[in-house]
Design a protein around this motif. Structure first.
Motif, short mmCIF file in Angstrom:
data_model
loop_
_atom_site.label_atom_id
_atom_site.label_comp_id
_atom_site.label_asym_id
_atom_site.label_seq_id
_atom_site.Cartn_x
_atom_site.Cartn_y
_atom_site.Cartn_z
N LEU A 1 46.10 43.76 38.67
CA LEU A 1 45.96 42.46 39.33
C LEU A 1 46.05 42.58 40.84
CD1 LEU A 1 48.01 40.08 36.97
CD2 LEU A 1 45.53 40.22 37.22
N SER A 2 46.96 43.43 41.31
CA SER A 2 47.08 43.63 42.77
C SER A 2 45.82 44.26 43.33
CB SER A 2 48.29 44.53 43.07
OG SER A 2 49.49 43.90 42.67
N ALA A 3 45.27 45.26 42.62
CA ALA A 3 44.05 45.92 43.10
C ALA A 3 42.87 44.96 43.12
CB ALA A 3 43.74 47.13 42.21
N THR B 1 40.36 40.59 35.62
CA THR B 1 41.60 39.81 35.67
C THR B 1 42.05 39.42 34.26
OG1 THR B 1 41.04 38.93 37.85
CG2 THR B 1 42.71 37.73 36.57
N LYS C 1 43.02 41.71 43.44
CA LYS C 1 43.23 40.74 44.51
C LYS C 1 42.87 41.32 45.86
CE LYS C 1 46.75 37.61 46.36
NZ LYS C 1 48.16 37.14 46.24
N ARG C 2 43.17 42.60 46.09
CA ARG C 2 42.89 43.23 47.39
C ARG C 2 41.44 43.66 47.53
NH1 ARG C 2 47.54 46.21 45.97
NH2 ARG C 2 46.16 48.01 45.66
N SER C 3 40.69 43.68 46.42
CA SER C 3 39.34 44.23 46.47
C SER C 3 38.33 43.32 47.14
CB SER C 3 38.85 44.54 45.05
OG SER C 3 38.60 43.35 44.32
N HIS D 1 50.15 44.74 36.22
CA HIS D 1 50.48 44.24 37.55
C HIS D 1 49.72 45.03 38.62
CE1 HIS D 1 53.45 41.16 36.80
NE2 HIS D 1 54.13 41.96 35.97
N MET D 2 49.62 46.33 38.45
CA MET D 2 48.88 47.15 39.43
C MET D 2 47.42 46.74 39.46
SD MET D 2 50.63 50.88 38.72
CE MET D 2 49.56 51.71 39.91
N THR E 1 50.82 48.76 34.45
CA THR E 1 49.40 48.89 34.80
C THR E 1 48.74 47.53 34.98
OG1 THR E 1 48.88 49.09 32.43
CG2 THR E 1 49.15 51.13 33.68
N SER F 1 45.95 48.66 30.65
CA SER F 1 46.92 47.64 30.31
C SER F 1 46.59 46.96 28.99
CB SER F 1 47.00 46.60 31.44
OG SER F 1 47.93 45.59 31.12
#
Length: 225
Positions: free
Chosen positions: A41-43, A54, A45-47, A38-39, A36, A15
């Motif tokens: 940031l989602s990854a 970030t 957050k879930r990690s 947004h993907m 990429t 990104s």
């Protein structure tokens, strides 16, 4: 428990790389940067703390959105700028043509009063025109009261160093075709005033160097563009 060894996901790196590249790819890389980012940031957050990056993902998102939103506007402005410039030049040329017509009225009035248009000969004969020769010859129109502000009529939005070309030793009793005054080049045209009062916007191809023989060069008074 989160691992003490955090890693940066490749999506965040992609990104932050794609964002600035959007400038050179007409915004296509910017779209990739947004996706990429947004993907990533989602990854992250879930990690549960196992992933970092970030800041990289946010940087990629910001630059990506900027190239997507701003670059098309810049491209559109670049495409329309020549159109606006041409319209501005056309308006400037029209103003110069109107000024030339006002000058013709002054020429006719001057000719009726002194029997000829302004000339070096008149400056030598009449004390009130003393010194108004060469590039200053048209100042005879102002001194005689035929115009109130000569500089205003001669001012033109032309390139610095531009000139008017005045063809002296003529009067209104001569043939109507010869040039009396020729304005500076504005865009791809210049205004030509003839003895009969007609003014035309002519291209450079209509003029040869010999056509300027005997003319007097008068600098264009500069004004803000």
């Amino acid at each position: 428990m989160p691992s003490s060894e955090q890693r940066t996901p490749g999506l965040a790196i992609a990104s932050v790389i794609c964002g600035p590249l959007g400038i050179f790819t007409a915004g296509l890389s910017g779209i990739a940067a947004v996706i990429t980012g947004h993907m990533a940031l989602s990854a992250i957050k879930r990690s549960g703390g196992r992933l970092k990056g970030t800041g990289l993902a946010i940087t990629g998102l910001v630059t990506g959105y900027l190239t997507i939103l701003i670059l098309p506007i810049a491209i559109l402005a670049g495409l329309t700028a020549p159109v606006f410039l041409k319209q501005r030049q056309r308006a400037d040329l029209t103003e110069t043509i109107q000024n030339a017509r006002q000058l013709h009225i002054a020429f006719i009035a001057f000719d009726g009063e002194y029997g000829s248009f302004p000339s070096d000969e008149l400056a030598r004969e009449l004390p009130e025109f003393s010194g108004l020769t060469g590039p200053r010859v048209l100042e005879q129109l102002e001194v005689s009261g035929m115009v109130d502000d000569l500089d205003r009529l001669l001012a033109a939005k032309a390139a610095p160093g531009s000139k008017w070309y005045y063809f002296p030793r003529m009067s209104s009793s001569g043939k109507p075709e010869p040039r009396l005054l020729m304005g500076p080049m504005i865009g791809d045209r210049y205004a030509t005033l003839r003895i009969d009062g007609s003014v035309k916007a002519e291209p450079p191809t209509s003029l040869s160097p010999s056509d300027l023989t005997g003319s007097v060069e008068i600098p264009v008074p500069q004004r803000s563009r």
